[in-house]
Design a protein around this motif. Structure first.
Motif, PDB file in Angstrom:
ATOM      1  N   SER A 196      -6.587 -41.459 -58.264  1.00 18.84           N
ATOM      2  CA  SER A 196      -7.346 -40.416 -57.722  1.00 18.84           C
ATOM      3  C   SER A 196      -7.860 -39.512 -58.822  1.00 18.84           C
ATOM      4  O   SER A 196      -8.439 -38.377 -58.339  1.00 18.84           O
ATOM      5  CB  SER A 196      -6.770 -40.055 -56.437  1.00 18.84           C
ATOM      6  OG  SER A 196      -5.535 -39.230 -56.635  1.00 18.84           O
ATOM      7  N   ARG A 201       0.542 -35.153 -53.246  1.00 20.84           N
ATOM      8  CA  ARG A 201       0.216 -35.185 -54.799  1.00 20.84           C
ATOM      9  C   ARG A 201      -0.841 -36.208 -55.304  1.00 20.84           C
ATOM     10  O   ARG A 201      -0.801 -37.210 -54.548  1.00 20.84           O
ATOM     11  CB  ARG A 201       1.597 -35.802 -55.320  1.00 20.84           C
ATOM     12  CG  ARG A 201       1.730 -35.775 -56.825  1.00 20.84           C
ATOM     13  CD  ARG A 201       3.148 -36.600 -57.264  1.00 20.84           C
ATOM     14  NE  ARG A 201       3.926 -35.087 -57.238  1.00 20.84           N
ATOM     15  CZ  ARG A 201       4.325 -34.632 -58.235  1.00 20.84           C
ATOM     16  NH1 ARG A 201       3.337 -34.521 -59.073  1.00 20.84           N
ATOM     17  NH2 ARG A 201       4.974 -33.479 -57.922  1.00 20.84           N
ATOM     18  N   GLN A 202      -1.615 -35.986 -55.930  1.00 26.46           N
ATOM     19  CA  GLN A 202      -2.599 -36.889 -56.426  1.00 26.46           C
ATOM     20  C   GLN A 202      -2.003 -37.901 -57.365  1.00 26.46           C
ATOM     21  O   GLN A 202      -1.095 -37.740 -58.074  1.00 26.46           O
ATOM     22  CB  GLN A 202      -3.822 -36.069 -57.438  1.00 26.46           C
ATOM     23  CG  GLN A 202      -4.688 -35.305 -56.523  1.00 26.46           C
ATOM     24  CD  GLN A 202      -5.925 -34.839 -57.076  1.00 26.46           C
ATOM     25  OE1 GLN A 202      -6.254 -35.015 -58.209  1.00 26.46           O
ATOM     26  NE2 GLN A 202      -6.819 -34.395 -56.693  1.00 26.46           N
ATOM     27  N   VAL A 207      -4.050 -29.377 -54.631  1.00 32.93           N
ATOM     28  CA  VAL A 207      -3.687 -30.395 -55.696  1.00 32.93           C
ATOM     29  C   VAL A 207      -2.386 -30.096 -56.023  1.00 32.93           C
ATOM     30  O   VAL A 207      -2.228 -28.736 -56.679  1.00 32.93           O
ATOM     31  CB  VAL A 207      -4.713 -30.701 -56.580  1.00 32.93           C
ATOM     32  CG1 VAL A 207      -4.301 -30.677 -57.910  1.00 32.93           C
ATOM     33  CG2 VAL A 207      -5.485 -31.607 -56.139  1.00 32.93           C
ATOM     34  N   ARG A 208      -1.301 -30.833 -56.557  1.00 33.96           N
ATOM     35  CA  ARG A 208      -0.223 -30.581 -57.236  1.00 33.96           C
ATOM     36  C   ARG A 208      -0.029 -31.555 -58.384  1.00 33.96           C
ATOM     37  O   ARG A 208      -0.471 -32.797 -58.125  1.00 33.96           O
ATOM     38  CB  ARG A 208       0.962 -30.851 -56.430  1.00 33.96           C
ATOM     39  CG  ARG A 208       2.277 -30.442 -57.057  1.00 33.96           C
ATOM     40  CD  ARG A 208       3.422 -30.645 -55.938  1.00 33.96           C
ATOM     41  NE  ARG A 208       4.432 -29.498 -56.103  1.00 33.96           N
ATOM     42  CZ  ARG A 208       5.528 -29.312 -55.516  1.00 33.96           C
ATOM     43  NH1 ARG A 208       5.642 -29.907 -54.479  1.00 33.96           N
ATOM     44  NH2 ARG A 208       6.323 -28.503 -55.705  1.00 33.96           N
ATOM     45  N   GLU A 211       0.447 -25.874 -58.582  1.00 38.10           N
ATOM     46  CA  GLU A 211      -0.077 -26.244 -57.094  1.00 38.10           C
ATOM     47  C   GLU A 211      -1.457 -25.336 -57.176  1.00 38.10           C
ATOM     48  O   GLU A 211      -1.474 -24.257 -57.298  1.00 38.10           O
ATOM     49  CB  GLU A 211       0.656 -25.563 -56.122  1.00 38.10           C
ATOM     50  CG  GLU A 211       2.122 -26.628 -55.726  1.00 38.10           C
ATOM     51  CD  GLU A 211       2.980 -26.036 -55.035  1.00 38.10           C
ATOM     52  OE1 GLU A 211       2.463 -25.029 -53.966  1.00 38.10           O
ATOM     53  OE2 GLU A 211       4.117 -26.102 -54.829  1.00 38.10           O
ATOM     54  N   SER A 214     -10.586 -32.326 -53.560  1.00 33.88           N
ATOM     55  CA  SER A 214      -9.603 -32.761 -52.752  1.00 33.88           C
ATOM     56  C   SER A 214      -8.596 -31.683 -52.958  1.00 33.88           C
ATOM     57  O   SER A 214      -7.336 -31.885 -53.092  1.00 33.88           O
ATOM     58  CB  SER A 214      -9.216 -34.203 -53.056  1.00 33.88           C
ATOM     59  OG  SER A 214      -8.817 -33.777 -54.643  1.00 33.88           O
ATOM     60  N   LEU A 215      -8.776 -30.351 -52.857  1.00 31.45           N
ATOM     61  CA  LEU A 215      -7.841 -29.423 -52.809  1.00 31.45           C
ATOM     62  C   LEU A 215      -7.125 -29.197 -51.570  1.00 31.45           C
ATOM     63  O   LEU A 215      -7.618 -29.483 -50.639  1.00 31.45           O
ATOM     64  CB  LEU A 215      -8.524 -28.106 -53.167  1.00 31.45           C
ATOM     65  CG  LEU A 215      -8.926 -27.978 -54.732  1.00 31.45           C
ATOM     66  CD1 LEU A 215      -9.777 -26.561 -54.735  1.00 31.45           C
ATOM     67  CD2 LEU A 215      -7.898 -28.180 -55.695  1.00 31.45           C
ATOM     68  N   LEU A 263      -9.164 -33.614 -62.485  1.00 37.40           N
ATOM     69  CA  LEU A 263      -8.767 -33.201 -61.150  1.00 37.40           C
ATOM     70  C   LEU A 263     -10.003 -33.157 -60.276  1.00 37.40           C
ATOM     71  O   LEU A 263     -11.024 -32.845 -60.819  1.00 37.40           O
ATOM     72  CB  LEU A 263      -7.934 -31.973 -61.279  1.00 37.40           C
ATOM     73  CG  LEU A 263      -6.880 -31.760 -62.017  1.00 37.40           C
ATOM     74  CD1 LEU A 263      -6.453 -30.370 -61.696  1.00 37.40           C
ATOM     75  CD2 LEU A 263      -5.864 -32.659 -61.297  1.00 37.40           C
TER      76      LEU A 263
END
Length: 174
Positions: A8, A3-4, A28-29, A45, A25-26, A21
């Protein structure tokens, strides 16, 4: 899946800060606003090849798995002083916010990056898209033959060369 955090680029639900986002950095939730969901929040997600939307609707939990290729593209939507990048689906309830910012340069670079990562086109700003019309299947099915007749061969399939009229049949038995 990780989880970001707010440091971030993602903010907790209900935060007034801008949504950012990181496409590099995939997976991602994150949580997003959804007016029809219970509690007004849905979990998203985001992967390179698919998107999973989770929400509760009238107490029933649901998860919708959508391929990224099913989306139409990455669009720019703008309001008075802020711009928002969204992943546009033909069903408006499946459209996903990617970035919200008031900085035009940041939005332009993010728009390019999201488009390249997903392999989707950049859709023009504020393009008014209507949801796809519902298909009317009733008429298409009515014109078909019933299911049990589809398996049977019709009379037009007979070969006229194999039909012998006014002849006596000769049967040879050993």
């Amino acid at each position: 899946m990780r989880r970001q955090t707010a440091t971030s680029g993602i903010n907790p639900a209900g935060s007034s800060r801008a949504l950012r986002l990181d496409p590099l950095s995939l997976p991602v939730r994150f949580d997003a606003h959804d007016t029809r969901a219970d509690g007004g929040i849905r979990q998203i997600e985001l992967h390179r090849e698919r998107v999973v939307l989770r929400r509760a609707l009238h107490g029933m939990q649901m998860a919708v798995n959508v391929r990224v290729s099913d989306f139409q593209g990455v669009a720019l939507r703008s309001s008075d002083d802020t711009a928002m990048l969204v992943l546009v689906h033909r069903d408006p309830s499946l459209t996903i916010p990617l970035c919200v910012s008031s900085d035009a340069d940041e939005i332009a670079s993010a728009w390019q990056m999201w488009s390249e990562i997903f392999g989707l086109p950049q859709l023009p700003q504020d393009e008014a898209r209507e949801p796809a019309a519902r298909r009317r299947r009733r008429n298409a099915i009515r014109a078909r033959r019933p299911k049990f007749l589809v398996r049977r061969r019709g009379g037009g399939a007979l070969n006229p060369a194999n039909i012998h009229k006014d002849e006596r049949e000769i049967i040879a038995r050993n």
